[in-house]
Each structure stands twice: as C-alpha cells, then as structure tokens.
Design a protein around this motif. Structure first.
Motif, mmCIF file in Angstrom:
data_model
loop_
_atom_site.group_PDB
_atom_site.id
_atom_site.type_symbol
_atom_site.label_atom_id
_atom_site.label_comp_id
_atom_site.label_asym_id
_atom_site.label_seq_id
_atom_site.Cartn_x
_atom_site.Cartn_y
_atom_site.Cartn_z
ATOM 1 N N LEU A 152 85.799 30.736 34.631
ATOM 2 C CA LEU A 152 84.510 30.789 33.935
ATOM 3 C C LEU A 152 84.676 30.752 32.426
ATOM 4 N N THR A 153 85.839 31.157 31.941
ATOM 5 C CA THR A 153 86.133 31.091 30.505
ATOM 6 C C THR A 153 86.712 29.732 30.130
ATOM 7 N N ALA A 154 87.701 29.289 30.901
ATOM 8 C CA ALA A 154 88.464 28.093 30.533
ATOM 9 C C ALA A 154 87.662 26.809 30.650
ATOM 10 N N PHE A 155 86.678 26.759 31.573
ATOM 11 C CA PHE A 155 85.928 25.525 31.783
ATOM 12 C C PHE A 155 84.513 25.589 31.209
ATOM 13 N N ASP A 156 84.235 26.608 30.427
ATOM 14 C CA ASP A 156 82.929 26.735 29.766
ATOM 15 C C ASP A 156 83.047 26.187 28.349
ATOM 16 N N PRO A 157 82.359 25.073 28.035
ATOM 17 C CA PRO A 157 82.496 24.471 26.701
ATOM 18 C C PRO A 157 82.030 25.385 25.572
ATOM 19 N N SER A 158 81.209 26.382 25.880
ATOM 20 C CA SER A 158 80.775 27.322 24.841
ATOM 21 C C SER A 158 81.869 28.330 24.502
ATOM 22 N N MET A 159 82.895 28.417 25.352
ATOM 23 C CA MET A 159 83.976 29.369 25.128
ATOM 24 C C MET A 159 85.320 28.691 24.877
ATOM 25 N N THR A 160 85.486 27.498 25.416
ATOM 26 C CA THR A 160 86.746 26.780 25.278
ATOM 27 C C THR A 160 86.476 25.330 24.886
ATOM 28 N N PRO A 161 87.002 24.852 23.752
ATOM 29 C CA PRO A 161 86.815 23.445 23.371
ATOM 30 C C PRO A 161 87.362 22.508 24.438
#
Length: 249
Positions: A152-161
C-alpha cells in the motif's frame, strides 16, 4: 484479408455485435483517433463491413467521426463507464477472489486498504488449517508492518514516485507483524491506475518456503489481475510481470 461468415462466431454470440465490439476494442491507450485503414488493419475486417457498423456506432454516440475523416471513441462509453463505477461494490468481487485463493493455497487470504498511517482488513477468508494467521476483518495494522502495508506504500503514487516503485509485482515479509508469520501481497488497481488495495496471503513462515513461493506468488498475481480487471483497472502491468516471471523461469 478475409471476413468471417455471419454464422462463424462464438457460441451463443451474434456476429454483428462481436464485430462492433471488435471495432471499439481496436482503440488502444494513447490513440486520439484512428483512420478507416488502421481500424481495418487492427480488426482484419473488410472496410465495407466496418463502415456499416460505424454508421450504427456513430448514431449511438459510441464512435465520433472527426472532420479529417478519422474516428474516435464517443461519449456513450464514458456514460457506461460512469454507470459501471457507480454500481461497483467491493463486496461483490473481493470475497470470491479470496475464497478461490484459500482453496488454491490453503493459506489465509485478505484484502487491505490504507487508512492514514494504518491499513485496515476489509475482507478476510481464513485458512482451513488449524495453525494459521489469525487476522480478522476490521483489524487495524500499522502501515509499515507486513507485506500488505508495504504494498500500500510502495505502489501508491502519493507516497512513492513512479521511478521508485518496485519492479517486482509482489512483496514478501517474514515476522514483521507477528513472529513466525509470513505474508505475500500484491497491489490491486482501479481506473487510471488508482491503487484500490492490497491482496495478501498469510500464514506460518514455515509454509512460505522457497519451494512453495513461486506457485503461491503466481496464484496471487493471477488473483490480483482478476480483481483489477473486475474493478475496471488495467491489467497490462500484471501481464508484463507474469511474462518476466515465465522468462526468468
């Protein structure tokens, strides 16, 4: 270029309808419009047949003919897409996917979404085995603990470029949330590559061995692609990932 006879169609189908859908499917991401020649090339149908079908598609606002003679998708498709999205309910689609995963792997399957700095288990189907992971529907878990949280962190563009998103389509963790519990999770997408959640398998670490992980990850990816498709997302990334996995094997 040959045209199929009217009776040569899929079982129970109607040839004219299937050909009309083939024209709509000829449009790919990035196509602003297509010429008649290009539609004919992609569909492998006669231009005369295409023109007859285009007349009906234009009348129903499924296709628009531009001033330069090319064609683009019409507003009716956006209308249908809106109706589909408004009717879409996660509880119609997620539980069957989880049940299938549990039947295939005999490990517990869960679907998580992000809630601030936590993840919440929206759906859960337990493993039939007596020794298992005991997470429950409604449980809140810190986002930085476990495979699903990392997805949920790694594939969320708001959290990971985008440039830093994992090349591997799944994440495996051991003992992060609970000692001796392992998990493998993959992202699930909706329209416009919107991350809808994380699909996860979890259980005793001893059952997530190097010998079993390839089969488990393949089943998880297939399920994540199926759920992405049901939720209106693009499965091209899953197809690419699965092709890389087969090539590596």
């Amino acid at each position: 270029m040959s045209e199929e006879p009217e009776s040569d169609t899929k079982a129970g189908g109607v040839a004219a309808v299937e050909r009309a859908i083939a024209i709509l499917n000829a449009f790919h991401a990035g196509d602003s419009s297509l010429s008649l020649n290009e539609i004919a090339r992609r569909t492998k149908m006669y231009k005369s047949t295409i023109l007859r079908l285009l007349t009906s598609l234009v009348q129903e606002h499924c296709i628009v003919r531009l001033d330069d003679g090319t064609y683009q998708l019409g507003s009716m498709l956006l209308h249908w897409g809106g109706l589909y999205q408004s009717a879409l309910r996660l509880d119609d689609h997620v539980p069957p996917i989880l049940r299938r995963l549990v039947q295939e792997t005999e490990e517990g399957a869960s679907f998580f979404t992000r809630e601030g700095d936590h993840r919440v288990c929206l759906f859960r189907v337990d493993s039939p085995r007596s020794i298992r992971d005991h997470i429950r529907t409604g449980d809140l878990v810190p986002l930085d603990k476990g495979a699903a949280g990392r997805v949920l962190t790694a594939f969320d563009p708001s959290m990971t470029p985008a440039s830093r998103m994992p090349e591997q389509p799944y994440i495996i963790t051991v003992g992060e949330r609970e000692p001796d519990i392992a998990a493998i999770a993959a992202p699930v997408f909706g329209p416009q590559k919107n991350l809808r959640g994380a699909l996860a398998l979890s259980g005793p670490a001893a059952r997530f061995s190097a010998e079993l992980l390839p089969s488990m990850s393949a089943r998880l990816l297939a399920a994540a692609a199926d759920l992405t498709r049901r939720l209106g997302g693009d499965t091209a990334a899953f197809d690419t990932w699965q092709e890389k996995t087969r090539s590596a094997a």
